[in-house]
Design a protein around this motif. Sequence first.
Motif, PDB file in Angstrom:
ATOM      1  N   LEU A 159       4.972   2.609   6.064  1.00  0.00           N
ATOM      2  CA  LEU A 159       6.126   3.356   5.568  1.00  0.00           C
ATOM      3  C   LEU A 159       6.798   2.607   4.419  1.00  0.00           C
ATOM      4  O   LEU A 159       7.193   3.205   3.414  1.00  0.00           O
ATOM      5  CB  LEU A 159       7.110   3.575   6.717  1.00  0.00           C
ATOM      6  CG  LEU A 159       8.311   4.472   6.430  1.00  0.00           C
ATOM      7  CD1 LEU A 159       7.852   5.885   6.099  1.00  0.00           C
ATOM      8  CD2 LEU A 159       9.252   4.496   7.630  1.00  0.00           C
ATOM      9  N   ARG A 162       4.840   3.012   1.236  1.00  0.00           N
ATOM     10  CA  ARG A 162       5.083   4.300   0.585  1.00  0.00           C
ATOM     11  C   ARG A 162       6.403   4.266  -0.184  1.00  0.00           C
ATOM     12  O   ARG A 162       6.487   4.779  -1.296  1.00  0.00           O
ATOM     13  CB  ARG A 162       5.084   5.413   1.629  1.00  0.00           C
ATOM     14  CG  ARG A 162       5.425   6.766   1.059  1.00  0.00           C
ATOM     15  CD  ARG A 162       4.987   7.897   1.943  1.00  0.00           C
ATOM     16  NE  ARG A 162       3.533   7.993   2.007  1.00  0.00           N
ATOM     17  CZ  ARG A 162       2.889   9.103   2.357  1.00  0.00           C
ATOM     18  NH1 ARG A 162       3.555  10.193   2.662  1.00  0.00           N
ATOM     19  NH2 ARG A 162       1.581   9.133   2.407  1.00  0.00           N
ATOM     20  N   SER A 163       7.442   3.658   0.411  1.00  0.00           N
ATOM     21  CA  SER A 163       8.729   3.543  -0.293  1.00  0.00           C
ATOM     22  C   SER A 163       8.572   2.737  -1.573  1.00  0.00           C
ATOM     23  O   SER A 163       9.160   3.069  -2.611  1.00  0.00           O
ATOM     24  CB  SER A 163       9.768   2.872   0.620  1.00  0.00           C
ATOM     25  OG  SER A 163      10.041   3.651   1.763  1.00  0.00           O
ATOM     26  N   LEU A 165       5.765   2.413  -3.386  1.00  0.00           N
ATOM     27  CA  LEU A 165       4.990   3.189  -4.355  1.00  0.00           C
ATOM     28  C   LEU A 165       5.841   4.282  -4.985  1.00  0.00           C
ATOM     29  O   LEU A 165       5.707   4.576  -6.181  1.00  0.00           O
ATOM     30  CB  LEU A 165       3.769   3.809  -3.664  1.00  0.00           C
ATOM     31  CG  LEU A 165       2.673   2.834  -3.216  1.00  0.00           C
ATOM     32  CD1 LEU A 165       1.609   3.566  -2.411  1.00  0.00           C
ATOM     33  CD2 LEU A 165       2.049   2.132  -4.411  1.00  0.00           C
ATOM     34  N   ASP A 166       6.731   4.882  -4.202  1.00  0.00           N
ATOM     35  CA  ASP A 166       7.553   5.982  -4.705  1.00  0.00           C
ATOM     36  C   ASP A 166       8.739   5.499  -5.532  1.00  0.00           C
ATOM     37  O   ASP A 166       9.131   6.158  -6.503  1.00  0.00           O
ATOM     38  CB  ASP A 166       8.081   6.835  -3.539  1.00  0.00           C
ATOM     39  CG  ASP A 166       6.981   7.631  -2.855  1.00  0.00           C
ATOM     40  OD1 ASP A 166       5.887   7.752  -3.437  1.00  0.00           O
ATOM     41  OD2 ASP A 166       7.215   8.115  -1.732  1.00  0.00           O
ATOM     42  N   THR A 270      -4.502   5.303   5.872  1.00  0.00           N
ATOM     43  CA  THR A 270      -3.517   4.775   4.924  1.00  0.00           C
ATOM     44  C   THR A 270      -2.133   5.373   5.140  1.00  0.00           C
ATOM     45  O   THR A 270      -1.228   5.154   4.333  1.00  0.00           O
ATOM     46  CB  THR A 270      -3.956   5.051   3.476  1.00  0.00           C
ATOM     47  OG1 THR A 270      -4.191   6.456   3.313  1.00  0.00           O
ATOM     48  CG2 THR A 270      -5.228   4.289   3.148  1.00  0.00           C
ATOM     49  N   CYS A 272       0.012   8.994   6.800  1.00  0.00           N
ATOM     50  CA  CYS A 272       0.235  10.371   6.364  1.00  0.00           C
ATOM     51  C   CYS A 272       1.307  11.008   7.233  1.00  0.00           C
ATOM     52  O   CYS A 272       1.558  10.578   8.365  1.00  0.00           O
ATOM     53  CB  CYS A 272      -1.053  11.191   6.425  1.00  0.00           C
ATOM     54  SG  CYS A 272      -1.664  11.447   8.114  1.00  0.00           S
ATOM     55  N   SER A 273       1.944  12.035   6.718  1.00  0.00           N
ATOM     56  CA  SER A 273       2.866  12.835   7.517  1.00  0.00           C
ATOM     57  C   SER A 273       2.083  13.940   8.223  1.00  0.00           C
ATOM     58  O   SER A 273       0.910  14.194   7.915  1.00  0.00           O
ATOM     59  CB  SER A 273       3.944  13.451   6.626  1.00  0.00           C
ATOM     60  OG  SER A 273       3.360  14.418   5.759  1.00  0.00           O
ATOM     61  N   GLU A 276       1.109  16.537   5.642  1.00  0.00           N
ATOM     62  CA  GLU A 276      -0.001  16.114   4.787  1.00  0.00           C
ATOM     63  C   GLU A 276      -1.334  16.221   5.511  1.00  0.00           C
ATOM     64  O   GLU A 276      -2.338  16.662   4.931  1.00  0.00           O
ATOM     65  CB  GLU A 276       0.235  14.681   4.318  1.00  0.00           C
ATOM     66  CG  GLU A 276       1.361  14.565   3.305  1.00  0.00           C
ATOM     67  CD  GLU A 276       1.794  13.127   3.071  1.00  0.00           C
ATOM     68  OE1 GLU A 276       2.435  12.866   2.050  1.00  0.00           O
ATOM     69  OE2 GLU A 276       1.490  12.268   3.938  1.00  0.00           O
ATOM     70  N   PHE A 311       5.778  10.000  10.383  1.00  0.00           N
ATOM     71  CA  PHE A 311       4.771   9.360   9.541  1.00  0.00           C
ATOM     72  C   PHE A 311       3.820   8.621  10.460  1.00  0.00           C
ATOM     73  O   PHE A 311       4.253   7.840  11.312  1.00  0.00           O
ATOM     74  CB  PHE A 311       5.456   8.396   8.566  1.00  0.00           C
ATOM     75  CG  PHE A 311       4.544   7.805   7.545  1.00  0.00           C
ATOM     76  CD1 PHE A 311       4.107   8.547   6.469  1.00  0.00           C
ATOM     77  CD2 PHE A 311       4.116   6.488   7.658  1.00  0.00           C
ATOM     78  CE1 PHE A 311       3.269   7.994   5.510  1.00  0.00           C
ATOM     79  CE2 PHE A 311       3.282   5.929   6.711  1.00  0.00           C
ATOM     80  CZ  PHE A 311       2.855   6.690   5.636  1.00  0.00           C
TER      81      PHE A 311
END
Length: 330
Positions: A159, A162-163, A165-166, A270, A272-273, A276, A311
């Motif tokens: 998680l 992802r934060s 990367l975003d 990797t 996913c929600s 997704e 997630f």
Amino acid sequence: MLRVYFTSEDLARVRVAPGPDFLWEISNSVQTLQRRDGERAFGAWRRWVRPRLSASPRLLSSLLPPRGYSPDFLTPTSGDRATLQSAVDTLMSTPRPRLRADLTQLAASLQLPGWVSSLAGGDADTLRQLGEALRTYQLEALAPYWHRVHAHIDADRALRLRSLLDGGTEGLLAGLGPQFRWRPPVLEATYPVDQQLRLRGRGLVLQPSFFCWPTPITLADGDLPPVLVYPIHHTTGWAGPAPARPAEGAGPLGPLLGHTRAGVLRATRTGCSTVEAARLLDVTHPAVSQHLNVLRAAGLVATVRKAGRSFHVATAEGRALLATEEQARQ
């Protein structure tokens, strides 16, 4: 309130620890074990552990009160900490001035048993007893649940990735949880006392912790390598039923056969929600949720929740199963 002051150099040197830290989990869980709050997250674990602890680990509660200061030397930020034994060895090599300073600070707020004086002086026998208490506590209180602890922290790390990367490093800091507020260049965190941590270009290690509760933790000595330990989300019912590995060929792994469920597991490699995974596999959300329930029961997937969304990420066991599948195809 804790305030962590960043420079531009610090923002470039923020990293998330690669997994659970043995000594932080021991220290945080000893403190959590003595508390009464957090019943929903830790109540079942407390009831399971308390009657099973032998005499040796109980001395840890003298050094780790449920609230307030705890000695920095119990959670070293340098040295080899890859295994429990190496972490304990690092702790036992703490210089005497550090032992004395930390335990003097602890004695200012607590009445300590007599053996702590020997520990403060670096007595070899007392240090060995402390090391044995740490190893025994890990075996009795944490080892039966360690694969779950690791899975939850793996999910939290996915998680955080992802934060990052975003939103970059600032997105990572802003998304740490409701206890945190990112007000550049300062990260504020709920804390039982007022404390300031000035990074001064040293960067910061973010250490996710399963047993950290209810607020983040950092070292009292701001001159030590900076680390910020933060609580992670816990899946409801993680501590029950009583932990036990299923026998070979038994347990919840049998229902894993099937293309869709295998596809869900692959999607979580990797992270996913639910949405997704459903979109990727072209199946309904309820169907994905049912498959994820089975994968979680088998210990192959862990789930964290953020802003009302779930997630999912494959655990170490799930990734090992996927790796076996890939080897079979070669």
